[in-house]
Design an enzyme around this catalytic site. Sequence first.
Site, PDB file in Angstrom:
ATOM      1  N   LYS A  23      10.614   3.955 -27.683  1.00  0.00           N
ATOM      2  CA  LYS A  23      10.833   4.590 -26.368  1.00  0.00           C
ATOM      3  C   LYS A  23      11.707   3.757 -25.434  1.00  0.00           C
ATOM      4  O   LYS A  23      12.432   4.301 -24.611  1.00  0.00           O
ATOM      5  CB  LYS A  23       9.504   4.906 -25.690  1.00  0.00           C
ATOM      6  N   GLU A  51       6.541  11.204 -15.576  1.00  0.00           N
ATOM      7  CA  GLU A  51       5.144  11.448 -15.905  1.00  0.00           C
ATOM      8  C   GLU A  51       4.824  10.671 -17.175  1.00  0.00           C
ATOM      9  O   GLU A  51       5.725  10.236 -17.890  1.00  0.00           O
ATOM     10  CB  GLU A  51       4.901  12.934 -16.173  1.00  0.00           C
ATOM     11  N   SER A 103       8.114   4.301 -35.923  1.00  0.00           N
ATOM     12  CA  SER A 103       8.477   4.386 -34.498  1.00  0.00           C
ATOM     13  C   SER A 103       7.768   3.389 -33.598  1.00  0.00           C
ATOM     14  O   SER A 103       8.296   3.028 -32.551  1.00  0.00           O
ATOM     15  CB  SER A 103       8.245   5.816 -33.989  1.00  0.00           C
TER      16      SER A 103
END
Length: 398
Positions: A93, A115, A381
């Site tokens: 991310k 958010e 990931s």
Amino acid sequence: MGDYFKTFPDSKGNYGDFGGSFIPPNLQAEMDKIADAYFSISKSHEFISELRNIRTHFQGRPTPVYFAKTLSDECGGRIYLKREDLNHTGAHKLNHCMGEALLAKYLGKKRLIAETGAGQHGVALATAAAYFGLECEIHMGEVDIEKEAPNVTRMKILGATVVPVSRGLRTLKEAVDSAFEAYMADPITSIYCIGSVVGPHPFPMMVRDFQRVVGIEAREQFFDMTGEHPDDVVACVGGGSNAMGIFSAYLEDGSVTLYGVEPMGRGPKTGDNAATITYGKPGMIHGFKCYLLQDEKGEPSPVYSIASGLDYPGVGPEHSMLHDLGKVNYTSVTDEECIDAFYALSRKEGIIPALESAHAVAFAMKLAKEQPRRSILVNLSGRGDKDIDFVIGKYGFR
Ligand SMILES: *Cc1c(COP(=O)(O)O)cnc(C)c1O
């Protein structure tokens, strides 16, 4: 398909029948400004060289590709892992958060707003904000705040403000609404930073482009190691950003088979999974068109997955299109299979995967057993440190 990235998305952010932008006119005006800035600034030499420098010296890129020999011997095929778990903050991310925050800096913004559901996007964005000296405001449902206390603490240590959202079900969907409202109240000094390849144009394109580094590195690393390209590339799909990152390097080669792995959770019943492409129909959520798990009225259905990062009723518009074009195969694994893979990778390789990533590992293990001659590249990931208490509490040691 040679012009794939010139063709998709089109200038309005459409990926075939999906994507686009369905938002109020005042918000649209802001999105248009962000899109224009992205096209001019992100192609400049200065922006590219600053982002490259950040990736090397702050994030620790390139992350390695690793041949998981023991796991491969056990399953039959050859399984390789792109180690995004070794990217700073422990997941992919940060790749798009650093890009979004750098764009914010060039635009003269003072504050990043987003958010978060489980808190992973909030932590990555708070990290980027700290790096650039920007304010950071993260909207989070009260239910999630209680469940994800360590990530709330991390965000606060990093200097972010966590805004509790007390309306509705007090989870992700309400947090998105709250964050959008805060952004609309102050679109001049702040910028909204989305957490995956979802939302109105230009976000699905920007986030994909910032994640392409994963595929660009992996393609070259895999080829250097083996002298060929992988037969199969596998990634988990929530919104779909890590999957787009690695798939993008292979979309134009017809010879590599791509697999997106969705969470089947407890099973096929509505509310027991978040297998959006498997069970959804075209619909609309958060200002864009995609496959959507929905009721008869088109309202998003409740979703569930053991991996909170995969728990979203929609999916990126580009994945929706790639499914219809038959360019990517979308499949699913259950919570049980995910836990088996979580333990297998931990015990056989000394790598504790995130529960999200364990979905991709689980599918790669099945594929290797069925077709043992193939080479499989998995996008790992993220790391699983965040999940250990939950796994032990619910499943115990295996
Ligand atoms: C958030 C997250 C995901 C899911 O997000 P995508 O946008 O689908 O990639 C997957 N893996 C990890 C480790 C995550 O934190």
